[in-house]
Every structure is written in structure tokens, then in C-alpha cells.
Design a protein around this motif. Structure first.
Motif, PDB file in Angstrom:
ATOM      1  N   ASN A 233       0.858  -1.200   0.000  1.00 29.53           N
ATOM      2  CA  ASN A 233       0.000   0.000   0.000  1.00 29.53           C
ATOM      3  C   ASN A 233       0.882   1.233   0.000  1.00 29.53           C
ATOM      4  N   ASP A 234       0.928   1.861  -1.153  1.00 30.11           N
ATOM      5  CA  ASP A 234       1.902   2.931  -1.293  1.00 30.11           C
ATOM      6  C   ASP A 234       1.297   4.332  -1.343  1.00 30.11           C
ATOM      7  N   ASN A 235      -0.003   4.520  -1.013  1.00 27.03           N
ATOM      8  CA  ASN A 235      -0.633   5.853  -0.970  1.00 27.03           C
ATOM      9  C   ASN A 235      -1.287   6.054   0.420  1.00 27.03           C
ATOM     10  N   ALA A 236      -0.871   7.110   1.035  1.00 26.71           N
ATOM     11  CA  ALA A 236      -1.437   7.420   2.367  1.00 26.71           C
ATOM     12  C   ALA A 236      -2.522   8.482   2.234  1.00 26.71           C
ATOM     13  N   PRO A 237      -3.480   8.473   3.168  1.00 21.52           N
ATOM     14  CA  PRO A 237      -4.519   9.526   3.141  1.00 21.52           C
ATOM     15  C   PRO A 237      -3.884  10.908   3.334  1.00 21.52           C
ATOM     16  N   GLN A 238      -4.486  11.890   2.699  1.00 15.82           N
ATOM     17  CA  GLN A 238      -4.000  13.260   2.799  1.00 15.82           C
ATOM     18  C   GLN A 238      -5.165  14.195   3.240  1.00 15.82           C
ATOM     19  N   PHE A 239      -4.885  15.037   4.293  1.00 20.52           N
ATOM     20  CA  PHE A 239      -5.887  16.021   4.740  1.00 20.52           C
ATOM     21  C   PHE A 239      -5.891  17.212   3.790  1.00 20.52           C
ATOM     22  N   ASN A 240      -7.021  17.814   3.645  1.00 23.72           N
ATOM     23  CA  ASN A 240      -7.128  18.965   2.765  1.00 23.72           C
ATOM     24  C   ASN A 240      -6.444  20.200   3.346  1.00 23.72           C
ATOM     25  N   GLN A 241      -6.145  20.202   4.629  1.00 27.59           N
ATOM     26  CA  GLN A 241      -5.323  21.251   5.232  1.00 27.59           C
ATOM     27  C   GLN A 241      -4.603  20.643   6.432  1.00 27.59           C
ATOM     28  N   SER A 242      -3.451  21.179   6.666  1.00 29.77           N
ATOM     29  CA  SER A 242      -2.622  20.584   7.731  1.00 29.77           C
ATOM     30  C   SER A 242      -3.020  21.069   9.122  1.00 29.77           C
ATOM     31  N   VAL A 243      -3.569  22.274   9.218  1.00 29.01           N
ATOM     32  CA  VAL A 243      -3.957  22.819  10.522  1.00 29.01           C
ATOM     33  C   VAL A 243      -5.387  23.343  10.433  1.00 29.01           C
ATOM     34  N   TYR A 244      -6.219  22.905  11.382  1.00 23.05           N
ATOM     35  CA  TYR A 244      -7.594  23.381  11.508  1.00 23.05           C
ATOM     36  C   TYR A 244      -7.690  24.256  12.776  1.00 23.05           C
ATOM     37  N   SER A 245      -8.448  25.301  12.675  1.00 22.05           N
ATOM     38  CA  SER A 245      -8.631  26.201  13.841  1.00 22.05           C
ATOM     39  C   SER A 245     -10.103  26.267  14.219  1.00 22.05           C
ATOM     40  N   SER A 246     -10.343  26.341  15.535  1.00 26.05           N
ATOM     41  CA  SER A 246     -11.716  26.440  16.030  1.00 26.05           C
ATOM     42  C   SER A 246     -11.727  27.335  17.276  1.00 26.05           C
ATOM     43  N   VAL A 247     -12.801  28.118  17.415  1.00 27.38           N
ATOM     44  CA  VAL A 247     -12.948  29.016  18.571  1.00 27.38           C
ATOM     45  C   VAL A 247     -14.245  28.658  19.287  1.00 27.38           C
ATOM     46  N   LEU A 248     -14.157  28.391  20.585  1.00 31.56           N
ATOM     47  CA  LEU A 248     -15.315  28.017  21.387  1.00 31.56           C
ATOM     48  C   LEU A 248     -15.379  28.877  22.653  1.00 31.56           C
ATOM     49  N   PRO A 249     -16.597  29.303  23.037  1.00 35.14           N
ATOM     50  CA  PRO A 249     -16.709  29.958  24.351  1.00 35.14           C
ATOM     51  C   PRO A 249     -16.566  28.915  25.461  1.00 35.14           C
ATOM     52  N   GLU A 250     -16.096  29.364  26.591  1.00 31.20           N
ATOM     53  CA  GLU A 250     -15.825  28.400  27.653  1.00 31.20           C
ATOM     54  C   GLU A 250     -17.098  27.800  28.257  1.00 31.20           C
ATOM     55  N   ASP A 251     -18.232  28.397  27.972  1.00 27.20           N
ATOM     56  CA  ASP A 251     -19.479  27.837  28.478  1.00 27.20           C
ATOM     57  C   ASP A 251     -20.194  26.999  27.430  1.00 27.20           C
ATOM     58  N   ALA A 252     -19.456  26.555  26.391  1.00 28.53           N
ATOM     59  CA  ALA A 252     -20.049  25.699  25.359  1.00 28.53           C
ATOM     60  C   ALA A 252     -20.525  24.399  25.992  1.00 28.53           C
ATOM     61  N   LEU A 253     -21.670  23.913  25.500  1.00 28.14           N
ATOM     62  CA  LEU A 253     -22.273  22.705  26.053  1.00 28.14           C
ATOM     63  C   LEU A 253     -21.640  21.459  25.462  1.00 28.14           C
ATOM     64  N   GLU A 254     -21.771  20.359  26.191  1.00 28.42           N
ATOM     65  CA  GLU A 254     -21.296  19.076  25.667  1.00 28.42           C
ATOM     66  C   GLU A 254     -22.088  18.709  24.417  1.00 28.42           C
ATOM     67  N   GLY A 255     -21.390  18.160  23.442  1.00 25.21           N
ATOM     68  CA  GLY A 255     -22.009  17.816  22.160  1.00 25.21           C
ATOM     69  C   GLY A 255     -21.822  18.882  21.112  1.00 25.21           C
ATOM     70  N   THR A 256     -21.213  20.027  21.484  1.00 22.48           N
ATOM     71  CA  THR A 256     -20.981  21.091  20.513  1.00 22.48           C
ATOM     72  C   THR A 256     -19.942  20.626  19.481  1.00 22.48           C
ATOM     73  N   LEU A 257     -20.196  20.919  18.207  1.00 20.87           N
ATOM     74  CA  LEU A 257     -19.258  20.570  17.139  1.00 20.87           C
ATOM     75  C   LEU A 257     -18.056  21.496  17.204  1.00 20.87           C
ATOM     76  N   VAL A 258     -16.883  20.915  17.339  1.00 23.56           N
ATOM     77  CA  VAL A 258     -15.648  21.696  17.425  1.00 23.56           C
ATOM     78  C   VAL A 258     -15.095  21.962  16.016  1.00 23.56           C
ATOM     79  N   ALA A 259     -14.936  20.920  15.224  1.00 25.20           N
ATOM     80  CA  ALA A 259     -14.397  21.044  13.853  1.00 25.20           C
ATOM     81  C   ALA A 259     -14.716  19.767  13.083  1.00 25.20           C
ATOM     82  N   ARG A 260     -14.580  19.839  11.728  1.00 24.22           N
ATOM     83  CA  ARG A 260     -14.743  18.648  10.876  1.00 24.22           C
ATOM     84  C   ARG A 260     -13.511  18.559   9.978  1.00 24.22           C
TER      85      ARG A 260
END
Length: 835
Positions: A233-260
Motif C-alpha cells: 500500500n503505497d498511498n497514504a490519506p491526505q488532509f485537505n489542510q494541515s492545521v484546523y482552527s476552532s474558537v469556542l466559548p468556555e461555556d459551550a455545552l457538551e455535544g458542541t461541534l468543534v471542527a470537521r
């Protein structure tokens, strides 16, 4: 030589820095971490301007805010020294610079200084990798030179240059290590393939990755890299970007989507099916806070966030295919936490100086407070107020530090204790609040002098009272407490006295005494009205404060007369007391004055009003005596049957209760012509010889009558003035209500007559008003004296009888004594009519 110059330069820099800190209102020191206990950080007392010996006398001490200070003030020298282990990483973590805010308190007067202690970093922590070994699988051939494989970099607890890491890889012809700076505020480390791998030549590569920090000397950390060469197997998966950024308030509830995240693999079949997983989370303690869906790549929040604990998360996400061996791709997700206003302000009382004396000056510091809020920005800006707004206020002395100071003068007698609440409110929306209650008692000072209930006390006391009898009770109030309000009483030595009979002067302290604790006024000796009528003096009330305060009250003591003196007969000229002789012409008509009995009484008023009664002979004798004038006169014309000599016994009584009396014996001789003149010359002032003509007898008796008249007038005048003073005082003191009852005839005043007795108009109706409130005082009204008609006789009783009753002049006398303890103002009516 060069070392000396360096030390001079360093010392100059430190002195300039210290001078700048003092001018700025804050002292700053610097000490390296891990300094030994006892290391002198700075000469704190000297830098604060304290003299030798003052640090210990004024209790120089430190107050830290929330953190263990690890430093202390030497009591003797006032130097700031290290007291325990200083670990910059434990105190501040990765924060730089690491500054400890300390408060220095100095008493007498209470002052606060702010000291900032910077703990500098030393290279005492080596770089550490997350694991001692790292396994990598790399496919042969299909992996081209230049392929990069992310590695977890090492971490160094130090800061600054000591935490600047560089990496080196053990010698290898196939690999090299490469660092990359990204906008994620952290470095990414990659293992780069420089030459294609050949599994048949070398299936496994053992490499050693070394991390080197920037300290002097540098410290290192290593991790073993185990590289397994895979086939197919000579092809590895590649991400569309190397770094993802996300901003959340500290009172965000459980289950909140952080990033995809999303990765692709060009291989077919199972080699192109990609699954996702989170390899590592920085910091590792947050591993339970995030979860990724293996199929969709969605990262969900599974735990609570806290900006004050962790403000930034790094998630290393891995994607791999289903090949054998599987190939993988990597990316990083940076999650930034935004602060919300979820922390209320906190208020601490660092020093409380109570109780506060009521004479404390405005501006006096009562307490020192520290206020903080763990939030940041506007959420962490705190505004403080004090309630109630008076008499205390808050003064901001430094960021987060306040002084509770006195704004208005205190009065313990008005408010003895204050419940003060310090309220803090942050700048969030909505704002959060906190409060701290303080109990501030006020201590007493001696600022109130004792005050009597009355400025002048009037005391009535009967004479002949027992020594030690209580005359009155005085009371002074002092609103201060404890010794400042404890009052003692005394008679002022210079406050008064009384003139006594004989022209002398005696101080008030010889008559009365006041109990020092209770204020009871005692008589030291029996009082004698004939010696002392009015005693005026001052009573002093002194508290036990320091200095003592005092108040004065005037006491007017009126002595009331008692009937303690019997009448005294004035001796006739040439004869002894109580006996006399008089001559009377045998032909004297009825009503002719034969003699005059003179007597005085040392008492006053009613007790000194005298009346004269003929005791012997009893029955209808030839002589009679004036009831109040004492004049002995013929009751009828003399007869031969009356005999040549008459012996008269006359009783003189006063009107006291009980009445006192004296007895006089008078011998009357019946003479004719020349013998009557001779008897008149020898009879003196007690008796007079009567002639048929009125001229000689009237002149002889005029002198004696005049003397007795003035004596009775003087006694009546003194008694009337005293009685009037008592009645006026009672009327003014208790405001009586008076009602006047009208009687028959016009109202008249009682006065002294020309013959020395009480007299009235021919038909009198007298109305006297007595008011309530005059305690234990009697009002006595006297009967008038009318000359008896010829032929009338007085009804007499023996002088030893309990009471003397007399009916004379066909007069109806009504005598009453009113006590003012009863109902409101009443009228006493005395009627006397002459037949």
C-alpha cells in the motif's frame, strides 16, 4: 579588574532599578528559582525608608495574595529572604515573566507597600518527549523521497531561552528531522524521508531523536524512533489542510461541534477507506474533553471548558486507510477558548484594625482589602463600593487593593457598632457580584460630662431630723460606657455654706454629705431651724474617665420649723421670771388694764404665735387676760367682796403640735388714792396701778404694749415670708391648678395687727388655694384675736390636758390642715363672724 567593573555596573543597574520602583510606588526584586532558603532577596526595610529597629517595632510583615510566597521578612534586619523552595514552574507554569505580588504591612501608623518579586527561570528542566519510543510504519518504494511524517515534539517546563528546543537525529542516510513554524503558535516536527526505503535491504530502522534546549549548559531529552518498512500500500490519506482552527466559548455545552476534518486516499478498495482518530491532545489532561467520529471526522465536545484553566488545546488527528499495512495522514486542530463572565469577584480582608476609637481622625485606615476576578478583559475588571456609604469609604491604593477609611466623625453614643459590607462587581454582561461583611465596633472615649436631671434641686427638711437621715436623691447621667460613664458624687468644698446665728459661717459639708455611688443626700447632724433656715450648696458629679469630666447641680435645702421651743416669759423690771405684782384701784371700772404679760417663742410662724389664758382663779373672777395681747384687765367693777389681794396664774401657750406653754403668776393688790400712785411706781413693766381716771394708767401701760406689739409683728413677718416662699416654690415647681371658692363677704389678707396678734376685718371670709405636688407640706390658718365683750368668761382646761379648747367672743372658728397628697387643687375656707 574586569570582574570588578562588571560588579560595579551590575550594582548601578540594580540601584537605578530600585530607585525607579520606589518612585513608581512599588518595590521590585528579582530572585532566581531554586535559590536556597535564607538567600537575601533585598533590603526591604531600607528600601521602604525605615530606620534601624523600626521593622521589628512596627511589625513589618508580608501578605501574599492567593499563592504561597516562599519568602518572608526577617524581623531583626527587615530584609526580604527566601523561606522555602522557589520553583518557578510550580508558581507560574509557562507564564512569563513570573511575578509575585506581595503586600507589606507596617503598623503605627498602618501603611501598605506593594512589592513585586520576579522569579527568574534557570535551566532546571530537561526536554521531555511524550513517550520513550515512537513506532512508524513506512511503505517501501511507494513512499517518495521528501515524504514527511509528523512527530510529537518534546516539551520543556522552562521558559524563554531555556525552553527554546532544537532537534537532532542520529546519523541516517534515509531520514532527516525538520521543524516547521505554523500560525498555531507552536512548532511542528517532521521526520523527512530523504531516500527510498528497501524492505529487503533493511526492514526496520532504529533512530534516536534528541531534543536540546537553549540553556547554559543545555539539557537534552531523547525518544527512540522505530521505523518499520511496509510493503504494497503505497498511498497514504491526505488532509485537505494541515492545521484546523476552532474558537469556542468556555461555556459551550457538551455535544458542541468543534471542527470537521477531511482526508482523501487515491488508493482503491480497502486501501482507500479512511478512518479518523485523535492521536494526542495537548495538554494530556484534556484527553476526555474531545471525541472524533471515525467515519465523518467530526470532532465533538465531551467535557467542560474553562478558560481560566486552559485557554488553548492542540489536537493531533490521524487518518489511516484499510491497507495492510495501513497508510496514514496527519493534521492538527487548534481549539481556542474564549472567556465568558463565569467567575464572580472575590474579596479578601488582609488586615482589620478594630475597634475604632470614636475620636479617630477622618482618613483613618480601618481595613485593607484585596479584590480579584479570574476572568479576563472587561469580565475581570472589578469595581468596589461600600455600604452604607457613611461613615466609611473605599480608597484604591493599587490594582486590586483597597483601603477602608473613615469618612466622617464617629459617635459611640449614637452608633456603637457598624455592619459594613464591601461590594464588588465586575464589568461583564450581565455583571457578577460578590460582597464581604465587616463588623466594626466603636470604642468609647470620655467625651460626655455627667449631666444632672435638674440644674437646681430644692429639698425640704424638718428640723431635728436624725443624723444620717436621707434628705434627697440626686442623679446625673453620663452616656459614656464603663469607667467613662461611672459617676461619683461629692459636695463641692467651694460650692456654698450657710451663715449661722451669731454671725458665723459653716461650710455645707458640715451639715450634709452625699453618697459617692448612689447620689443619696444624707444629713450629718440634726438641723436646727433657729440656727439655719436655708442651706445652698453645689453637688459635683465626676466620671471615671481619663481625663475626668464633671457636672454640677445646685441644691437649696430649706429647713422647716418644728415646735421645739416653749414660750419664754420676759422678766419684769426688778423681778424674777414668771412672777409679778400689780396694783389696782378699788374703784376701777370694767375693762381697765391692770398689767401686761410679755413672752417670746424662738420658733417661727404658727409655732411662735402665742395666746394667753387665765388659769387661776377659775370661774367668774374680777380679772381677765387678753387672749393674744397678754393684757390683764378688769372683767367687771371691783367690789369689797373681792378682797384686798388677788393672785392670778396665767398660762402662755403657742399653737404648735403639740403645744408648749409657760406659766406666769401675778399678784394684784386693791389700793386707794395715794397708795395707788405708790403701787404704780413700784410695779415696773409687769403691772400698773389703776386710778379712777384713765390718764395715768394708759400712759403706764403704753410702753409695755408697744414692745410686745413689735415683737409679735417681727415674728409674724418672718413666718409669713417663709410660708410665702414655700407656697410660691410649690406653685412654680408643680404648676398647680387652683380653683377659687367664693364665700360671704369680701376676701381679705391676713396681717400683723398693731397689738401684736393676727387680726382680720370685722366680718371676714378667707379663701386659700393649696395645690397638688407639694409633698408633705401643711398649710395652717390661724384664728383671729378679738377683745372679749364685758362680762364674758373663757372656758379653760388644765395645761396638762392633751388639747386646749376655748370658746370666746361668741366666735365660730373653723381650723383645718390640708395635705397635698390628695386630689387636684382644693379650697380651704375659714369663716369667722363677730356677733
Amino acid at each position: 579588574m574586569e570582574m570588578g567593573v562588571c560588579w560595579d555596573v551590575l550594582l548601578g543597574v540594580l540601584v537605578l532599578q530600585l530607585a525607579w520602583a520606589l518612585v513608581g510606588g512599588q518595590v521590585r526584586y528579582s530572585v532566581p528559582e531554586e535559590a536556597k532558603a535564607g538567600t537575601v532577596v533585598g533590603r526591604l526595610a531600607q528600601d521602604l525608608g525605615l530606620e534601624a529597629g523600626e521593622p521589628e517595632a512596627r511589625r513589618l510583615r508580608l501578605v501574599s495574595q492567593g499563592r504561597r510566597a516562599s519568602v518572608e521578612v526577617s524581623g531583626a534586619s527587615g530584609a526580604l529572604v527566601v523561606s522555602s523552595r522557589l520553583d518557578r514552574e510550580e508558581l507560574c507554569g509557562k507564564s512569563a515573566p513570573c511575578s509575585l505580588r506581595l503586600e507589606v504591612l507596617v503598623e503605627r501608623p498602618l501603611r501598605v507597600f506593594h512589592v513585586e518579586l520576579e522569579v527568574t527561570d534557570i535551566n532546571d528542566n530537561a526536554p521531555v518527549f511524550p513517550a520513550a519510543r515512537k513506532n512508524l510504519s513506512i511503505a517501501e518504494l511507494s513512499t517518495l523521497p521528501g515524504s514527511r511524517f509528523p512527530l510529537e515534539g518534546a516539551s520543556d517546563a522552562d521558559v524563554g531561552a531555556n525552553a527554546q528546543l532544537s532537534y537532532s537525529l542520529s546519523p541516517s542516510e534515509h531520514f532527516r528531522v525538520e521543524e516547521e513554524n505554523s500560525n498555531s503558535r507552536s512548532k511542528s516536527l517532521f521526520l523527512v524521508l530523504t531516500k527510498p526505503l528497501d524492505r529487503e535491504t533493511m526492514p526496520i530502522h532504529h533512530l534516536m531523536l534528541t531534543a536540546i534546549d537553549g540553556g547554559r549548559p543545555p539539557l537534552t531529552g531523547t525518544v527512540e524512533l522505530l521505523i518499520i518498512v511496509l510493503d504494497v500500500n503505497d498511498n497514504a490519506p491526505q488532509f485537505n489542510q494541515s492545521v484546523y482552527s476552532s474558537v469556542l466559548p468556555e461555556d459551550a455545552l457538551e455535544g458542541t461541534l468543534v471542527a470537521r476534518v477531511s482526508a482523501t486516499d487515491p488508493d482503491l478498495g480497502v486501501y482507500g477507506d479512511v478512518i479518523y482518530e485523535i492521536e494526542t491532545i495537548v495538554p494530556p489532561s484534556a484527553s476526555a474533553a474531545f471525541r472524533i467520529d471515525a467515519k465523518s471526522g467530526e470532532i465533538m465536545l465531551t467535557g467542560a471548558l474553562d478558560y481560566e484553566t486552559i485557554a488553548l488545546y492542540d489536537l493531533h488527528v490521524k487518518s489511516k486507510d484499510q491497507g495492510s499495512p495501513p497508510l496514514s495522514g496527519h493534521c492538527k486542530v487548534v481549539v481556542e477558548v474564549l472567556d465568558v463572565n463565569d467567575n464572580a469577584p472575590e474579596v479578601w480582608v488582609t488586615s482589620l484594625s478594630v475597634p475604632v476609637p470614636e475620636d479617630a481622625a477622618v482618613g483613618t485606615v480601618v481595613a485593607l482589602l484585596s479584590v480579584s476576578d479570574r476572568d479576563s478583559g472587561a469580565n475581570g475588571r472589578v469595581r468596589c463600593t461600600v455600604w452604607p456609604s457613611a461613615p466609611f469609604g473605599l480608597v484604591s491604593t493599587f490594582a486590586g487593593s483597597y483601603s477602608l477609611v473613615l469618612r466622617e466623625a464617629l459617635d459611640r453614643e449614637r452608633v456603637s457598632e457598624y455592619e459594613v459590607e464591601v461590594r464588588a462587581e465586575d464589568g461583564g454582561a450581565p455583571p457578577l457580584r460578590a460582597s464581604r461583611g465587616l463588623r466594626v465596633p466603636v470604642s468609647d472615649v470620655n467625651d460626655n460630662a455627667p449631666a444632672f436631671a435638674q440644674a437646681v434641686y430644692t429639698v425640704l427638711a424638718r428640723e431635728n431630723n436624725a443624723a444620717g437621715a436621707e434628705l434627697a436623691r440626686l442623679w446625673a447621667r453620663d452616656p459614656d460606657e464603663a469607667g467613662n460613664g461611672r459617676v461619683s458624687y461629692s459636695v463641692s468644698e467651694s460650692g456654698g455654706g450657710a451663715a449661722v446665728s451669731g454671725g458665723g459661717w459653716r461650710p455645707a459639708s458640715s451639715y450634709v454629705s452625699v453618697d459617692a455611688e448612689s447620689g443619696r443626700l444624707w444629713a450629718l447632724q440634726p438641723l436646727d431651724y433657729e440656727e439655719l433656715q436655708v442651706l445652698q450648696f453645689e453637688v459635683r458629679a465626676v466620671d471615671a474617665g481619663e481625663p475626668a469630666l464633671c457636672g454640677n447641680a445646685t441644691v437649696q435645702l430649706f429647713v422647716l420649723d418644728e415646735n421645739d421651743n416653749a414660750p419664754v416669759l420676759l422678766p419684769p423690771a426688778g423681778g424674777g421670771p414668771g412672777a409679778g405684782a400689780a396694783g389696782s384701784a378699788a374703784s376701777a371700772p370694767a375693762g381697765q388694764v391692770v398689767a401686761k404679760i410679755r413672752a417670746v417663742d424662738a420658733d417661727s410662724g404658727y409655732n411662735a404665735w402665742l395666746r394667753y389664758e387665765l388659769w387661776e382663779p377659775r370661774g367668774k373672777g374680777p380679772f381677765r387676760v387678753g387672749l393674744y395681747s397678754g393684757e390683764v384687765s378688769t372683767a367687771r367693777a371691783l367690789e369689797e367682796a373681792d378682797g384686798p389681794r388677788q393672785r392670778l396664774v396665767i398660762v402662755v401657750r403657742d399653737h404648735g403640735e403639740p403645744a408648749r406653754s409657760a406659766t406666769a403668776t401675778l399678784s394684784v393688790s386693791l389700793v386707794e388714792g395715794a397708795e395707788a400712785a405708790l403701787a404704780a411706781a413700784s410695779s415696773g413693766s409687769l403691772g400698773a396701778v389703776l386710778r379712777p381716771a384713765d390718764g395715768g394708767a394708759s400712759a403706764a401701760s403704753a410702753s409695755a404694749t408697744t414692745t410686745n406689739v413689735w415683737l409679735v409683728v417681727a415674728i409674724c413677718a418672718v413666718s409669713s415670708l417663709f410660708l410665702l416662699a414655700v407656697v410660691l416654690y410649690g406653685a412654680a415647681r408643680w404648676a398647680p391648678r387652683a380653683a377659687v371658692l367664693s364665700g360671704p363677704g369680701p376676701a381679705t389678707l391676713v396681717c400683723a395687727s398693731e397689738v401684736g396678734s393676727w387680726s382680720y376685718s370685722q366680718r371676714q371670709s378667707r379663701s386659700l388655694c393649696v395645690a397638688d405636688g407639694v409633698g408633705k407640706s401643711d398649710l395652717m390658718v390661724f384664728s383671729p384675736n378679738f377683745p372679749p365683750p364685758p362680762g364674758s368668761a373663757a372656758k379653760e382646761t388644765h395645761p396638762e390636758a392633751p388639747a386646749l379648747q376655748e370658746t370666746a367672743l361668741n366666735a365660730d372658728v373653723e381650723l383645718s390642715i390640708l395635705s397635698t397628697h390628695g386630689p387636684p387643687a382644693r379650697m380651704l375656707k375659714i369663716s369667722e363672724e363677730e356677733e
